[in-house]
Design a protein around this motif. Structure first.
Motif, PDB file in Angstrom:
ATOM      1  N   ALA A 141      -3.669  30.574  19.724  1.00 31.13           N
ATOM      2  CA  ALA A 141      -4.684  31.333  19.986  1.00 31.13           C
ATOM      3  C   ALA A 141      -4.631  32.925  19.409  1.00 31.13           C
ATOM      4  CB  ALA A 141      -4.732  31.488  21.415  1.00 31.13           C
ATOM      5  N   ASP A 142      -3.330  33.325  19.589  1.00 33.30           N
ATOM      6  CA  ASP A 142      -3.086  34.855  19.120  1.00 33.30           C
ATOM      7  C   ASP A 142      -3.434  34.811  17.575  1.00 33.30           C
ATOM      8  OD1 ASP A 142      -1.251  33.773  21.281  1.00 33.30           O
ATOM      9  OD2 ASP A 142      -1.052  36.013  21.656  1.00 33.30           O
ATOM     10  N   GLY A 143      -2.694  33.785  16.966  1.00 36.20           N
ATOM     11  CA  GLY A 143      -2.916  34.069  15.364  1.00 36.20           C
ATOM     12  C   GLY A 143      -4.476  33.880  14.979  1.00 36.20           C
ATOM     13  N   ASN A 144      -5.246  33.055  15.673  1.00 30.32           N
ATOM     14  CA  ASN A 144      -6.379  33.072  15.057  1.00 30.32           C
ATOM     15  C   ASN A 144      -7.359  34.093  15.769  1.00 30.32           C
ATOM     16  OD1 ASN A 144      -6.829  30.613  13.776  1.00 30.32           O
ATOM     17  ND2 ASN A 144      -6.372  29.364  15.707  1.00 30.32           N
ATOM     18  N   TYR A 145      -7.019  34.534  16.866  1.00 29.02           N
ATOM     19  CA  TYR A 145      -7.553  35.764  17.563  1.00 29.02           C
ATOM     20  C   TYR A 145      -7.403  37.007  16.322  1.00 29.02           C
ATOM     21  CZ  TYR A 145      -8.265  40.207  20.398  1.00 29.02           C
ATOM     22  OH  TYR A 145      -8.484  41.237  21.085  1.00 29.02           O
ATOM     23  N   TYR A 146      -6.129  37.340  16.095  1.00 25.99           N
ATOM     24  CA  TYR A 146      -5.896  38.579  15.012  1.00 25.99           C
ATOM     25  C   TYR A 146      -6.667  38.244  13.615  1.00 25.99           C
ATOM     26  CZ  TYR A 146      -3.064  40.960  18.215  1.00 25.99           C
ATOM     27  OH  TYR A 146      -2.704  41.839  19.291  1.00 25.99           O
ATOM     28  N   LYS A 147      -6.667  36.831  13.240  1.00 26.67           N
ATOM     29  CA  LYS A 147      -7.327  36.750  11.666  1.00 26.67           C
ATOM     30  C   LYS A 147      -8.702  36.864  11.806  1.00 26.67           C
ATOM     31  CE  LYS A 147      -7.005  33.304   8.175  1.00 26.67           C
ATOM     32  NZ  LYS A 147      -6.438  32.194   7.761  1.00 26.67           N
ATOM     33  N   ALA A 148      -9.311  36.673  13.167  1.00 27.66           N
ATOM     34  CA  ALA A 148     -10.838  36.828  13.559  1.00 27.66           C
ATOM     35  C   ALA A 148     -11.014  38.222  13.391  1.00 27.66           C
ATOM     36  CB  ALA A 148     -11.423  36.368  14.731  1.00 27.66           C
ATOM     37  N   LEU A 149     -10.310  39.092  13.913  1.00 25.47           N
ATOM     38  CA  LEU A 149     -10.347  40.281  13.963  1.00 25.47           C
ATOM     39  C   LEU A 149     -10.305  41.080  12.530  1.00 25.47           C
ATOM     40  CD1 LEU A 149      -8.097  41.932  17.115  1.00 25.47           C
ATOM     41  CD2 LEU A 149     -10.394  41.663  16.831  1.00 25.47           C
ATOM     42  N   PHE A 150      -9.387  40.518  11.653  1.00 21.41           N
ATOM     43  CA  PHE A 150      -9.540  40.956  10.227  1.00 21.41           C
ATOM     44  C   PHE A 150     -10.906  40.353   9.694  1.00 21.41           C
ATOM     45  CE2 PHE A 150      -4.682  40.003  10.646  1.00 21.41           C
ATOM     46  CZ  PHE A 150      -4.411  41.116  10.864  1.00 21.41           C
ATOM     47  N   LEU A 151     -11.255  39.448   9.981  1.00 19.43           N
ATOM     48  CA  LEU A 151     -12.437  39.132   9.161  1.00 19.43           C
ATOM     49  C   LEU A 151     -13.747  39.728   9.748  1.00 19.43           C
ATOM     50  CD1 LEU A 151     -12.012  35.153   9.211  1.00 19.43           C
ATOM     51  CD2 LEU A 151     -11.944  36.659   7.292  1.00 19.43           C
ATOM     52  N   GLU A 152     -13.454  40.028  11.127  1.00 16.39           N
ATOM     53  CA  GLU A 152     -14.622  41.013  11.326  1.00 16.39           C
ATOM     54  C   GLU A 152     -14.747  42.287  10.737  1.00 16.39           C
ATOM     55  OE1 GLU A 152     -13.926  42.577  15.631  1.00 16.39           O
ATOM     56  OE2 GLU A 152     -16.264  42.903  15.849  1.00 16.39           O
ATOM     57  N   LYS A 153     -13.396  42.872  10.706  1.00 13.90           N
ATOM     58  CA  LYS A 153     -13.375  44.116   9.848  1.00 13.90           C
ATOM     59  C   LYS A 153     -14.120  44.072   8.246  1.00 13.90           C
ATOM     60  CE  LYS A 153      -9.363  46.484  11.404  1.00 13.90           C
ATOM     61  NZ  LYS A 153      -8.125  47.023  10.847  1.00 13.90           N
ATOM     62  N   LYS A 154     -14.150  43.033   7.847  1.00 16.30           N
ATOM     63  CA  LYS A 154     -14.499  42.823   6.595  1.00 16.30           C
ATOM     64  C   LYS A 154     -15.927  42.403   6.374  1.00 16.30           C
ATOM     65  CE  LYS A 154     -10.180  41.281   4.307  1.00 16.30           C
ATOM     66  NZ  LYS A 154      -9.515  40.229   3.545  1.00 16.30           N
ATOM     67  N   GLY A 155     -16.631  42.170   7.593  1.00 20.44           N
ATOM     68  CA  GLY A 155     -17.877  41.836   7.957  1.00 20.44           C
ATOM     69  C   GLY A 155     -18.191  40.338   7.838  1.00 20.44           C
ATOM     70  N   ASN A 156     -17.058  39.593   7.917  1.00 15.84           N
ATOM     71  CA  ASN A 156     -17.289  38.179   7.706  1.00 15.84           C
ATOM     72  C   ASN A 156     -17.282  37.814   9.374  1.00 15.84           C
ATOM     73  OD1 ASN A 156     -17.226  35.251   7.418  1.00 15.84           O
ATOM     74  ND2 ASN A 156     -15.412  35.420   5.887  1.00 15.84           N
ATOM     75  N   TYR A 157     -18.612  37.762   9.941  1.00 19.41           N
ATOM     76  CA  TYR A 157     -18.496  37.475  11.087  1.00 19.41           C
ATOM     77  C   TYR A 157     -18.745  35.904  11.617  1.00 19.41           C
ATOM     78  CZ  TYR A 157     -20.000  42.238  11.173  1.00 19.41           C
ATOM     79  OH  TYR A 157     -20.055  43.762  10.908  1.00 19.41           O
ATOM     80  N   LYS A 158     -19.433  35.126  10.506  1.00 19.12           N
ATOM     81  CA  LYS A 158     -19.402  33.750  10.745  1.00 19.12           C
ATOM     82  C   LYS A 158     -18.037  32.961  10.836  1.00 19.12           C
ATOM     83  CE  LYS A 158     -21.504  29.785   8.460  1.00 19.12           C
ATOM     84  NZ  LYS A 158     -20.348  29.078   8.257  1.00 19.12           N
ATOM     85  N   ASP A 159     -17.420  33.504   9.963  1.00 14.46           N
ATOM     86  CA  ASP A 159     -15.801  32.702  10.017  1.00 14.46           C
ATOM     87  C   ASP A 159     -15.034  33.173  11.238  1.00 14.46           C
ATOM     88  OD1 ASP A 159     -16.437  31.356   7.850  1.00 14.46           O
ATOM     89  OD2 ASP A 159     -15.427  32.533   6.342  1.00 14.46           O
ATOM     90  N   ALA A 160     -15.403  34.847  11.469  1.00 11.95           N
ATOM     91  CA  ALA A 160     -14.568  35.212  12.549  1.00 11.95           C
ATOM     92  C   ALA A 160     -14.901  34.476  13.870  1.00 11.95           C
ATOM     93  CB  ALA A 160     -14.736  36.728  12.567  1.00 11.95           C
ATOM     94  N   LEU A 161     -16.162  34.348  13.894  1.00 12.84           N
ATOM     95  CA  LEU A 161     -16.830  33.522  15.184  1.00 12.84           C
ATOM     96  C   LEU A 161     -16.066  32.298  15.347  1.00 12.84           C
ATOM     97  CD1 LEU A 161     -18.535  33.740  17.691  1.00 12.84           C
ATOM     98  CD2 LEU A 161     -20.214  33.018  16.186  1.00 12.84           C
ATOM     99  N   GLU A 162     -16.009  31.645  14.139  1.00  8.46           N
ATOM    100  CA  GLU A 162     -15.308  30.212  14.029  1.00  8.46           C
ATOM    101  C   GLU A 162     -13.769  30.153  14.725  1.00  8.46           C
ATOM    102  OE1 GLU A 162     -14.968  27.070  10.563  1.00  8.46           O
ATOM    103  OE2 GLU A 162     -17.088  27.885  10.884  1.00  8.46           O
ATOM    104  N   LEU A 163     -13.247  31.429  14.023  1.00  6.94           N
ATOM    105  CA  LEU A 163     -11.783  31.328  14.362  1.00  6.94           C
ATOM    106  C   LEU A 163     -11.598  31.590  15.971  1.00  6.94           C
ATOM    107  CD1 LEU A 163     -10.037  33.020  11.368  1.00  6.94           C
ATOM    108  CD2 LEU A 163      -9.818  30.865  12.167  1.00  6.94           C
ATOM    109  N   THR A 164     -12.626  32.132  16.511  1.00  4.68           N
ATOM    110  CA  THR A 164     -12.553  33.089  17.876  1.00  4.68           C
ATOM    111  C   THR A 164     -12.632  31.673  18.582  1.00  4.68           C
ATOM    112  OG1 THR A 164     -13.669  35.057  17.373  1.00  4.68           O
ATOM    113  CG2 THR A 164     -13.421  34.549  19.748  1.00  4.68           C
ATOM    114  N   ASN A 165     -13.677  30.700  18.360  1.00  9.09           N
ATOM    115  CA  ASN A 165     -13.976  29.573  18.994  1.00  9.09           C
ATOM    116  C   ASN A 165     -12.698  28.845  19.261  1.00  9.09           C
ATOM    117  OD1 ASN A 165     -16.534  29.951  19.971  1.00  9.09           O
ATOM    118  ND2 ASN A 165     -17.450  29.406  17.978  1.00  9.09           N
ATOM    119  N   LEU A 166     -12.026  28.766  17.931  1.00  9.83           N
ATOM    120  CA  LEU A 166     -10.817  27.999  17.702  1.00  9.83           C
ATOM    121  C   LEU A 166      -9.606  28.426  18.769  1.00  9.83           C
ATOM    122  CD1 LEU A 166      -9.163  25.439  16.434  1.00  9.83           C
ATOM    123  CD2 LEU A 166      -8.841  27.162  14.381  1.00  9.83           C
ATOM    124  N   ALA A 167      -9.602  29.934  18.673  1.00 14.33           N
ATOM    125  CA  ALA A 167      -8.587  30.547  19.478  1.00 14.33           C
ATOM    126  C   ALA A 167      -8.847  30.251  20.810  1.00 14.33           C
ATOM    127  CB  ALA A 167      -8.714  32.050  19.309  1.00 14.33           C
TER     128      ALA A 167
END
Lengths: 181, 272
Positions: free
Chosen positions: B207-233
């Motif tokens: 969960a922690d890994g997918n959460y932080y990776k989602a934060l990185f993607l959010e910063k880059k504006g890639n909200y779709k993939d970030a949301l997918e990773l958050t759901n996985l987290a």
């Protein structure tokens, strides 16, 4: 002659039996197995004396003889989680220009119904030596801690159980820097 | 009654055997007994007895300290813990550092103990509580928000572990904590590299890994993939795949509400 021997035998028998009982009393199952000569512990490490505890009146534990620790086996926790606990404490605490530093620890019991009571306060400096905090600071944090009302009780052998719990506030110059555990 | 003297002689013999079987008290045997039912009177008294029989037994003092550590009685923990170090610093100084780190969140005292252990055992990397002092120091410096030193010690630990046994033997949370240190140090490239290692060795189920990776993607504006990773987290978290410790909260522990908040934020940016 035979009669005299019988009497001597009885006397020796009684003496030996008394000696055996004495041995068993100290080393056998009758008393705890190993007792130090000095500084005997009368209570467990976690014991809170109900007579000396705060807010014990009207508070009932479900089984005085079986009180678990918060961490075993299914942790006793605050109903709104650690984040909820932290948010509640930090949003209500006012540092009021206190200059104190140290650990203010509040130990208590969460009973099998999820109620908290039987509180005791320990005050130590940052080197973990006993010290006295500002009375107002202690009163404030004690009040906030006792306002944490709803707890999830421990669960063991298909029943909710009582648990010992503690909250440790690490305070630096009047500010709460850590809430443990 | 005619047989009484014989009976008494038999009893005498039996009781003599019982009496003689009362062996001399062995501190090591009592120590093992005292380790059971931690914090109980039977345990405390047995351990105290060991210290009376053998005042040099550092382990007995260490054992006496533990229940106070876990029950929020710092002054009593310190009294016994310090005594164990006075008797055998090589054995227990690292353990005290570990206690300071997690149970008191006193990062400076923890680092001081780990450094002192280095001095006692030069050219040797100790592993109190099963992990390298460099790993523990990395966490302690993260607690101090000294990200440069935190990264230095995690790098040192990971490099040595990789060289000695292989990267797959590195404690996974070293990648997580190092990633957080890089993230706080505003180096997203290195942070992502560390988090990707964490996810690699956890088969993407952390969960922690997918959460932080989602934060990185959010910063880059890639909200779709970030949301997918958050759901996985969130799924990982529900299954118990997240960073936590027994007894105390871990450093930078994430909770379900953190994940749900991120999900809510991302959902607004990237409508489902």
């Amino acid at each position: 002659m035979i009669k005299a021997l019988k009497i001597i035998g009885i006397i020796i028998g009684i003496l030996i039996a008394a000696y055996a009982l004495l041995i068993l009393n100290f080393n056998g199952p009758i008393k705890p197995k190993h007792i130090p000569k000095k500084g005997v512990f009368e209570h467990s490490a976690h014991y809170i004396d109900p007579e000396k505890a705060l807010l014990n009146e009207g508070f009932e534990v479900c089984d005085e003889n079986f009180i678990l620790q918060y961490y075993n086996p299914e942790r006793a926790t605050y109903s709104k989680g650690k984040n909820g606990l932290r948010n509640f404490v930090l949003s209500n605490y006012k540092s009021n220009n206190y200059t104190d530093s140290g650990y203010l620890n509040i130990r208590f019991i969460i009973n099998c119904k999820g109620e908290a009571g039987r509180y005791i306060i320990h005050e130590n400096n940052l080197d973990l030596e006993p010290q006295i905090f500002n009375k107002d600071l202690v009163a404030q944090l004690f009040k906030i801690t006792t306002q944490l009302k709803n707890w999830n009780p421990n669960f063991f052998h298909n029943e909710h159980r009582d648990s010992y719990m503690y909250i440790s506030y690490r305070i630096e110059n009047g500010e709460i820097t850590e809430i443990i555990p | 009654m005619e047989k009484s003297p014989k009976s008494f002689l038999s009893l005498l013999f039996l009781l003599l055997i019982i009496s003689c079987s009362d062996k001399k008290e062995d501190p090591l045997v009592i120590l093992e007994y005292g380790k059971n039912y931690q914090g109980s009177t039977r345990s405390l008294n047995a351990l105290k007895k060991v210290t009376e029989l053998d005042g040099t037994n550092s382990e007995a003092y260490r054992e006496l300290s533990i229940p106070y550590l876990k029950r929020g009685l710092p002054h009593l923990w310190k009294k016994h813990m310090d005594k164990s170090i006075e008797l055998n610093a090589k054995e227990w100084q690292g353990y005290r550092g570990y206690n300071y780190l997690w149970f008191y969140r006193d990062y400076k005292k923890a680092i001081a103990d780990f450094n002192a252990l280095d001095t006692i055992t030069p050219n040797f990397i100790d592993a109190p509580q099963g992990h390298s002092v460099d790993y523990w120091r990395g966490i302690a410096y993260l607690g101090l928000k000294d990200y440069k030193n935190s990264i230095h010690y995690f790098d040192k630990y990971i490099e040595k572990e990789t060289k000695d046994t292989g990267e797959d033997w590195v404690e996974m949370t070293a990648f997580l904590y190092e990633g957080i240190a890089h993230y706080e140090n505003k180096n997203d490239t290195l942070a992502l590299r560390s988090i990707n290692k964490l996810l690699k060795y956890s088969n993407n189920n952390y969960a922690d890994g997918n959460y932080y990776k989602a934060l990185f993607l959010e910063k880059k504006g890639n909200y779709k993939d970030a949301l997918e990773l958050t759901n996985l987290a969130i799924e990982n978290y529900k299954e118990g795949y997240y960073n936590y410790r027994p007894y105390v909260e871990t450093l930078r522990q994430i909770y379900m509400e953190d994940l749900l908040l991120l999900k809510e934020r991302l959902s607004k940016k990237q409508p489902i």
